[in-house]
Motif scaffolding. Structure first.
Motif, short mmCIF file in Angstrom:
data_model
loop_
_atom_site.label_atom_id
_atom_site.label_comp_id
_atom_site.label_asym_id
_atom_site.label_seq_id
_atom_site.Cartn_x
_atom_site.Cartn_y
_atom_site.Cartn_z
N SER A 472 28.26 49.13 36.07
CA SER A 472 28.86 48.17 35.27
C SER A 472 30.16 47.66 35.82
O SER A 472 30.72 46.57 35.81
CB SER A 472 29.06 48.93 33.98
N MET A 473 31.14 48.57 36.64
CA MET A 473 32.05 48.40 37.19
C MET A 473 32.04 47.44 38.58
O MET A 473 32.65 46.17 38.62
CB MET A 473 32.83 49.61 37.95
N VAL A 474 30.75 47.72 39.20
CA VAL A 474 30.33 46.80 40.41
C VAL A 474 30.08 45.16 39.71
O VAL A 474 30.39 44.47 40.29
CB VAL A 474 29.19 47.34 40.90
N LEU A 475 29.30 45.22 38.64
CA LEU A 475 28.99 44.03 38.02
C LEU A 475 30.25 43.07 37.48
O LEU A 475 30.52 42.34 37.54
CB LEU A 475 27.99 44.28 36.87
N ASP A 476 31.16 43.97 36.85
CA ASP A 476 32.51 43.33 36.23
C ASP A 476 33.08 42.73 37.64
O ASP A 476 33.79 41.63 37.48
CB ASP A 476 33.34 44.46 35.70
N ALA A 477 33.52 43.69 38.74
CA ALA A 477 34.03 43.07 39.74
C ALA A 477 33.19 41.63 40.37
O ALA A 477 33.95 40.70 40.73
CB ALA A 477 34.18 44.05 41.01
N TRP A 478 31.99 41.65 40.44
CA TRP A 478 31.31 40.53 41.11
C TRP A 478 31.33 39.35 40.30
O TRP A 478 31.36 38.09 40.78
CB TRP A 478 29.71 41.04 41.02
N LEU A 479 31.38 39.38 38.89
CA LEU A 479 31.59 38.30 37.86
C LEU A 479 32.86 37.77 37.60
O LEU A 479 32.97 36.91 37.05
CB LEU A 479 30.95 38.78 36.57
N GLN A 480 34.06 38.48 38.57
CA GLN A 480 35.27 37.67 38.61
C GLN A 480 35.00 36.04 39.01
O GLN A 480 34.36 35.84 39.88
CB GLN A 480 36.16 38.35 39.46
N VAL A 481 35.75 35.38 38.31
CA VAL A 481 35.60 33.86 38.32
C VAL A 481 36.24 33.29 39.82
O VAL A 481 35.14 32.42 40.39
CB VAL A 481 36.35 33.13 37.39
N THR A 482 37.12 33.71 40.19
CA THR A 482 37.65 33.46 41.94
C THR A 482 37.34 34.26 42.78
O THR A 482 37.09 35.51 42.57
CB THR A 482 39.21 33.06 41.75
N GLU A 483 37.43 34.02 44.26
CA GLU A 483 37.27 34.83 45.19
C GLU A 483 38.09 35.80 45.17
O GLU A 483 37.97 37.03 45.44
CB GLU A 483 37.23 33.93 46.50
N ASP A 484 39.58 35.38 44.86
CA ASP A 484 40.69 36.40 44.99
C ASP A 484 40.76 37.43 43.88
O ASP A 484 40.75 38.49 44.15
CB ASP A 484 41.85 35.42 44.74
N ALA A 485 40.09 37.00 42.76
CA ALA A 485 40.17 37.84 41.57
C ALA A 485 38.79 38.87 41.94
O ALA A 485 39.06 40.15 41.84
CB ALA A 485 39.60 37.11 40.47
N ARG A 486 37.94 38.50 42.75
CA ARG A 486 36.60 39.29 43.03
C ARG A 486 37.14 40.38 44.16
O ARG A 486 36.77 41.40 43.87
CB ARG A 486 35.46 38.49 43.33
N ALA A 487 37.89 39.68 45.16
CA ALA A 487 38.47 40.71 46.09
C ALA A 487 39.29 41.88 45.42
O ALA A 487 39.25 42.85 45.85
CB ALA A 487 39.14 39.84 47.27
N THR A 488 40.15 41.39 44.64
CA THR A 488 40.89 42.36 44.12
C THR A 488 40.38 43.31 43.29
O THR A 488 40.82 44.50 43.47
CB THR A 488 42.13 41.67 42.92
N ALA A 489 39.44 42.85 42.48
CA ALA A 489 38.49 43.79 41.78
C ALA A 489 37.82 44.75 42.68
O ALA A 489 37.91 45.90 42.41
CB ALA A 489 37.65 43.12 40.76
N PHE A 490 37.21 44.43 43.55
CA PHE A 490 36.52 45.09 44.51
C PHE A 490 37.58 46.28 45.08
O PHE A 490 37.26 47.44 45.42
CB PHE A 490 35.44 44.40 45.54
N GLY A 491 38.63 45.69 45.72
CA GLY A 491 39.70 46.54 46.22
C GLY A 491 40.25 47.55 45.36
O GLY A 491 40.35 48.72 45.76
#
Length: 522
Positions: A472-491
């Motif tokens: 679920s954490m991985v999915l939440d990170a992937w579904l972030q709307v922008t590339e920057d937000a996705r990178a921040t979530a995976f970070g």
């Protein structure tokens, strides 16, 4: 036949483990590979209690990601069939679900207020808690749940029972033997150095205290020396059409995920897209049928149907062409991918054997025997090889990457186990730019998952899965709307994993310093 331990073997191992029914407990450091796991040891204890007529009602509490593994191990190795919190009955009729005599439950589900109230009103002969170090805080919902249960016997399992502070031992001991200490102050005075919460005041006295309730199993004790394991990730580059489809699917999935009821469907769509165009075409078609008001899904289905084969299929063919004399197991989760791959490989002159859940027990035995005697390639579903001796194969290919790292561990454990005499090779196939690619980079590069002993990944992930499971954490990170937000979530997820690994390593060192070999099973 399954490599199922006999009753006699179970009794002998129980004797070796020095399980003492009077203490109602068995806790130990179980840093072992497949075949010496704490799940099997717990099964021996449960089977013994059943055979002696000492227990009928059983509750096993475990992290959500391990519920399926526990069900499989209990049924296959010990003939103990259990309901699980995966069953629809939990949602349709919770009271009826918890009234069943043998239940394997996600502790996160069990501690929810409505379920905890039902459990507190029932009585159990045996309660087993896996990853019991999560009970170290008396203020936690997990501790309160277990403490409130009416139980005759309590079995706590943990690789690292103490992680931060010796008072955690007090908390676990109080669960095992209520009233053993009047107050935490009494425990501190007897066993802790003032101002040094990790240092025992009297190490020998502490070990004497724990010897009555704790059994410690180590790889060194078992003289376990398995061959080396090698792992490699192959990132297949998609062509322009496949990459564009995946980008558009991700965009549609982000919009659909706003409806929490569609979340599981979104996860399935992305998982299928990471497998093959054949698998995702089927998944998208079903979603489009349910949502005719969104024509973009039907258009995407047509585009995926036009892709004859994905990048991973070509990568698999290239990999299989290497060392053709070596037997290889290929794990494929999605049925459409399995069918597509089997047809493709047969057309190319290969003769893949197929092992999936549609086969009867006798048919599964026949496939395994043929693979052992003459076959070179076995396509396995998620249940492939369960309970069967597959050490004659030493090469495993993960065509589909599960989002649950423990499922990857279980696959590896099919061949990387006692009896394996050759070095083991694990190949992971991912399509570049997918959610599986991002997830595997974290697991492989940040915590070196494939270098860990089987069981350690679960211990590390357990530190961050208390409120939400890893997938679920991985999915939440992937579904972030922008590339920057996705990178921040995976970070952020990377940081959590690294911190959890450091905590686990520190707990292992503390466990060794506290207990050494004094509590090892004889």
């Amino acid at each position: 036949m399954p490599d199922q331990p006999s009753f006699i073997e179970g009794v002998m191992n129980l004797s070796r483990l020095r399980v003492n029914p009077m203490t109602h407990s068995c806790s130990g450091r179980l840093n072992v590979r497949k075949g010496l796991g704490k799940t099997v040891e717990a099964g021996m204890v449960l089977k013994e209690y059943l055979l002696r007529g000492m227990a009928e009602r059983m509750l096993i509490l475990t992290p959500a990601s391990l519920v399926g593994q526990w069900r499989e191990e209990m049924a296959r190795k010990f003939g103990i069939d259990c309901a699980t919190t995966h069953d629809p009955l939990l949602r349709s009729d919770p009271a009826a679900f918890w009234a069943q005599p043998r239940v394997i439950a996600s502790i996160a589900a069990a501690r929810r207020r409505e379920h905890a109230a039902l459990l507190a009103g029932r009585s159990f002969d045996v309660v087993v808690v896996d990853e019991a170090h999560h009970l170290r805080d008396q203020a936690s919902a997990s501790y309160r749940l277990v403490n409130a249960l009416q139980k005759r016997f309590l079995l706590l399992l943990s690789a690292t029972p103490v992680q931060n502070n010796l008072i955690e031992l007090y908390n676990l001991l109080t669960l095992l033997q209520p009233g053993i200490f009047r107050t935490p102050k009494d425990f501190r005075a007897a066993y802790m150095v003032p101002g040094k919460p990790r240092e025992p005041a009297n190490r020998g006295r502490l070990r004497d205290l724990m010897r009555g309730v704790m059994v410690r199993n180590t790889r060194a004790l078992a003289a376990l020396r398995l061959p080396r394991r090698h792992a490699a990730t192959i990132r297949a580059e998609p062509d322009a059409a496949e990459a564009a489809c995946y980008r558009d699917l991700t965009g549609l999935a982000r919009a659909a995920a706003g409806d929490r009821h569609a979340r599981l469907a979104v996860q399935h769509l992305l998982s299928a897209a990471g497998s093959s165009p054949a698998a995702v075409a089927t998944a998208v078609a079903r979603f489009a049928e349910r949502h005719p008001e969104q024509p973009a899904w039907a258009a995407l289905h047509a585009r995926y149907q036009a892709i004859a084969a994905g990048a991973k299929q070509a990568a698999l063919q290239k990999l299989l062409a290497q060392n053709p004399a070596e037997k290889k197991m290929v794990f494929v989760h999605h049925r459409d991918s399995m069918t597509h791959l089997a047809d493709l490989l047969r057309r190319q002159g290969m003769a893949p054997l197929v092992f999936d859940g549609s086969l009867t027990g006798a048919e599964k035995d026949q496939v395994v025997a043929e693979f052992r005697d003459s076959g070179k390639l076995l396509l396995c579903s998620e249940s492939g090889g369960e309970g069967r001796n597959l050490q004659f194969c030493n090469t495993l290919v993960n065509f589909d990457i599960p989002w649950n790292p423990m499922a990857i561990e279980q696959r590896i454990g099919r061949i990387d186990r006692i009896g394996q005499t050759r070095e083991v090779f694990v190949f992971n196939l991912v399509t570049a730019g997918t959610i599986e690619d991002a997830m595997l980079r974290i697991l492989d590069e940040k915590i070196n998952m494939f270098e860990l002993v089987v069981g350690e990944v679960g211990a590390i992930l357990g530190e961050i899965e208390d409120q939400q499971d890893f997938s679920s954490m991985v999915l939440d990170a992937w579904l972030q709307v922008t590339e920057d937000a996705r990178a921040t979530a995976f970070g952020a997820l990377e940081g959590q994993l690294l911190a959890a690994r450091r905590q686990y390593e520190g707990a292992k060192a503390l466990d060794e310093a506290l207990f050494g070999n004094d509590l090892d099973a004889a």
